[in-house]
Write a protein that holds these residues in place. Structure first.
Motif, PDB file in Angstrom:
ATOM      1  N   PHE A   1       0.837  -1.193   0.000  1.00 10.67           N
ATOM      2  CA  PHE A   1       0.000   0.000   0.000  1.00 10.67           C
ATOM      3  C   PHE A   1       0.874   1.245   0.000  1.00 10.67           C
ATOM      4  CE2 PHE A   1      -3.341   2.860   1.077  1.00 10.67           C
ATOM      5  CZ  PHE A   1      -2.842   3.689   2.078  1.00 10.67           C
ATOM      6  N   VAL A   2       0.433   2.267  -0.761  1.00 13.50           N
ATOM      7  CA  VAL A   2       1.137   3.545  -0.801  1.00 13.50           C
ATOM      8  C   VAL A   2       0.246   4.659  -0.243  1.00 13.50           C
ATOM      9  CG1 VAL A   2       2.173   5.294  -2.301  1.00 13.50           C
ATOM     10  CG2 VAL A   2       2.566   2.859  -2.769  1.00 13.50           C
ATOM     11  N   ALA A   3      -0.956   4.808  -0.821  1.00 11.40           N
ATOM     12  CA  ALA A   3      -1.830   5.913  -0.417  1.00 11.40           C
ATOM     13  C   ALA A   3      -3.257   5.620  -0.847  1.00 11.40           C
ATOM     14  CB  ALA A   3      -1.361   7.228  -1.030  1.00 11.40           C
ATOM     15  N   VAL A   4      -4.194   6.253  -0.147  1.00 15.32           N
ATOM     16  CA  VAL A   4      -5.608   6.129  -0.495  1.00 15.32           C
ATOM     17  C   VAL A   4      -6.280   7.487  -0.300  1.00 15.32           C
ATOM     18  CG1 VAL A   4      -6.245   5.336   1.824  1.00 15.32           C
ATOM     19  CG2 VAL A   4      -7.747   4.815  -0.113  1.00 15.32           C
ATOM     20  N   ILE A   5      -7.298   7.748  -1.119  1.00 12.64           N
ATOM     21  CA  ILE A   5      -8.045   9.002  -1.031  1.00 12.64           C
ATOM     22  C   ILE A   5      -9.535   8.676  -1.080  1.00 12.64           C
ATOM     23  CG2 ILE A   5      -7.979   9.378  -3.545  1.00 12.64           C
ATOM     24  CD1 ILE A   5      -7.609  12.401  -2.906  1.00 12.64           C
ATOM     25  N   ASN A   6     -10.322   9.394  -0.288  1.00 19.55           N
ATOM     26  CA  ASN A   6     -11.748   9.083  -0.264  1.00 19.55           C
ATOM     27  C   ASN A   6     -12.450   9.655  -1.487  1.00 19.55           C
ATOM     28  OD1 ASN A   6     -11.919  11.840   0.424  1.00 19.55           O
ATOM     29  ND2 ASN A   6     -13.704  11.472   1.726  1.00 19.55           N
ATOM     30  N   TRP A   7     -13.749   9.461  -1.573  1.00 17.87           N
ATOM     31  CA  TRP A   7     -14.500   9.799  -2.775  1.00 17.87           C
ATOM     32  C   TRP A   7     -14.410  11.285  -3.123  1.00 17.87           C
ATOM     33  CZ3 TRP A   7     -18.559  13.272  -2.695  1.00 17.87           C
ATOM     34  CH2 TRP A   7     -18.961  13.695  -1.418  1.00 17.87           C
ATOM     35  N   SER A   8     -14.344  12.161  -2.127  1.00 13.12           N
ATOM     36  CA  SER A   8     -14.370  13.596  -2.397  1.00 13.12           C
ATOM     37  C   SER A   8     -12.987  14.215  -2.485  1.00 13.12           C
ATOM     38  CB  SER A   8     -15.157  14.308  -1.299  1.00 13.12           C
ATOM     39  OG  SER A   8     -14.455  14.248  -0.067  1.00 13.12           O
ATOM     40  N   GLY A   9     -11.994  13.507  -1.980  1.00 17.70           N
ATOM     41  CA  GLY A   9     -10.650  14.063  -1.926  1.00 17.70           C
ATOM     42  C   GLY A   9     -10.322  14.716  -0.598  1.00 17.70           C
ATOM     43  N   ALA A  10     -11.280  14.737   0.309  1.00 16.96           N
ATOM     44  CA  ALA A  10     -11.078  15.430   1.580  1.00 16.96           C
ATOM     45  C   ALA A  10     -10.292  14.609   2.588  1.00 16.96           C
ATOM     46  CB  ALA A  10     -12.434  15.795   2.173  1.00 16.96           C
ATOM     47  N   SER A  11     -10.220  13.318   2.391  1.00 16.72           N
ATOM     48  CA  SER A  11      -9.545  12.443   3.345  1.00 16.72           C
ATOM     49  C   SER A  11      -8.520  11.582   2.629  1.00 16.72           C
ATOM     50  CB  SER A  11     -10.572  11.556   4.048  1.00 16.72           C
ATOM     51  OG  SER A  11      -9.943  10.663   4.948  1.00 16.72           O
ATOM     52  N   THR A  12      -7.312  11.561   3.181  1.00 16.33           N
ATOM     53  CA  THR A  12      -6.242  10.763   2.592  1.00 16.33           C
ATOM     54  C   THR A  12      -5.499  10.005   3.694  1.00 16.33           C
ATOM     55  OG1 THR A  12      -4.678  12.593   2.737  1.00 16.33           O
ATOM     56  CG2 THR A  12      -5.880  12.347   0.665  1.00 16.33           C
ATOM     57  N   TYR A  13      -4.788   8.971   3.273  1.00 14.75           N
ATOM     58  CA  TYR A  13      -3.992   8.193   4.224  1.00 14.75           C
ATOM     59  C   TYR A  13      -2.800   7.640   3.475  1.00 14.75           C
ATOM     60  CZ  TYR A  13      -2.733   4.795   7.795  1.00 14.75           C
ATOM     61  OH  TYR A  13      -2.055   4.082   8.740  1.00 14.75           O
TER      62      TYR A  13
ATOM     63  N   CYS B   1      -2.716   1.793  -9.701  1.00 16.26           N
ATOM     64  CA  CYS B   1      -3.869   2.433  -9.075  1.00 16.26           C
ATOM     65  C   CYS B   1      -4.981   1.403  -8.970  1.00 16.26           C
ATOM     66  CB  CYS B   1      -4.327   3.671  -9.832  1.00 16.26           C
ATOM     67  SG  CYS B   1      -5.121   3.369 -11.415  1.00 16.26           S
ATOM     68  N   ALA B   2      -5.869   1.632  -8.015  1.00 11.09           N
ATOM     69  CA  ALA B   2      -6.944   0.685  -7.761  1.00 11.09           C
ATOM     70  C   ALA B   2      -8.181   1.422  -7.288  1.00 11.09           C
ATOM     71  CB  ALA B   2      -6.508  -0.339  -6.726  1.00 11.09           C
ATOM     72  N   SER B   3      -9.327   0.873  -7.621  1.00 11.08           N
ATOM     73  CA  SER B   3     -10.605   1.442  -7.219  1.00 11.08           C
ATOM     74  C   SER B   3     -11.170   0.640  -6.050  1.00 11.08           C
ATOM     75  CB  SER B   3     -11.579   1.420  -8.400  1.00 11.08           C
ATOM     76  OG  SER B   3     -12.800   2.017  -8.043  1.00 11.08           O
ATOM     77  N   GLY B   4     -11.527   1.359  -5.000  1.00 13.03           N
ATOM     78  CA  GLY B   4     -11.977   0.687  -3.794  1.00 13.03           C
ATOM     79  C   GLY B   4     -13.404   0.177  -3.858  1.00 13.03           C
ATOM     80  N   ARG B   5     -13.774  -0.618  -2.854  1.00 12.68           N
ATOM     81  CA  ARG B   5     -15.121  -1.187  -2.777  1.00 12.68           C
ATOM     82  C   ARG B   5     -16.101  -0.228  -2.116  1.00 12.68           C
ATOM     83  NH1 ARG B   5     -14.775  -6.674  -4.001  1.00 12.68           N
ATOM     84  NH2 ARG B   5     -12.638  -7.487  -3.912  1.00 12.68           N
ATOM     85  N   GLY B   6     -15.589   0.879  -1.574  1.00 11.62           N
ATOM     86  CA  GLY B   6     -16.439   1.854  -0.917  1.00 11.62           C
ATOM     87  C   GLY B   6     -15.931   3.261  -1.125  1.00 11.62           C
ATOM     88  N   ALA B   7     -16.599   4.204  -0.463  1.00  7.90           N
ATOM     89  CA  ALA B   7     -16.296   5.615  -0.665  1.00  7.90           C
ATOM     90  C   ALA B   7     -15.234   6.171   0.263  1.00  7.90           C
ATOM     91  CB  ALA B   7     -17.580   6.436  -0.514  1.00  7.90           C
ATOM     92  N   GLN B   8     -15.049   5.554   1.424  1.00  8.78           N
ATOM     93  CA  GLN B   8     -14.148   6.136   2.425  1.00  8.78           C
ATOM     94  C   GLN B   8     -12.718   5.647   2.251  1.00  8.78           C
ATOM     95  OE1 GLN B   8     -15.402   8.604   4.063  1.00  8.78           O
ATOM     96  NE2 GLN B   8     -17.380   8.099   3.125  1.00  8.78           N
TER      97      GLN B   8
END
Length: 125
Positions: free
Chosen positions: A47-59, A96-103
């Motif tokens: 894992f490198v990074a993830v961003i939520n559906w709106s772009g407001a939350s990252t990890y 890159c990968a598309s998640g199963r949810g929005a968060q």
């Protein structure tokens, strides 16, 4: 049919920068979190990074925190990974990968259901 197409990989010197892009099609892009992973030769995908559906939350993974930035443009159905202060140990194929949810909660590859083909990033010392 969901498609994810990465671009922007290449060769960089240590300390340099690269910007990866991932163009998505086939599903409502803005409804899903997006992630970046990488795989070096002989190693497991990490894992490198993830961003939520709106772009407001990252990890971020600790190894890239403060150097890499994930962002997205929902109008363009594209997610980005800005990589600064590159190190030789960043050398890998980036996916890159598309998640199963929005968060932005997916750090495990199993949480993602669609993947791109990958783009090579090579950092020379």
């Amino acid at each position: 049919q969901v498609q994810l197409v990465e671009s922007g990989g290449g060769l960089a010197q240590a300390g340099g920068s690269l910007r990866l892009s991932c163009a998505a099609s086939g599903r409502t892009f803005s409804s899903y979190a997006m992630g970046w992973f990488r795989q070096a030769p002989g190693k497991e995908r990490e894992f490198v990074a993830v961003i939520n559906w709106s772009g407001a939350s990252t990890y971020y993974a600790d190894s890239v925190k403060g150097r890499f930035t994930i962002s997205r443009d929902n109008a363009k159905n594209t997610v980005y990974l800005q990589m600064n202060k590159l190190k030789p140990e960043d050398t890998a194929v980036y996916y890159c990968a598309s998640g199963r949810g929005a968060q932005a909660r997916g750090v495990s590859a199993s949480w993602y259901d669609y993947w791109g083909q990958g783009t090579q990033v090579t950092v020379s010392s």
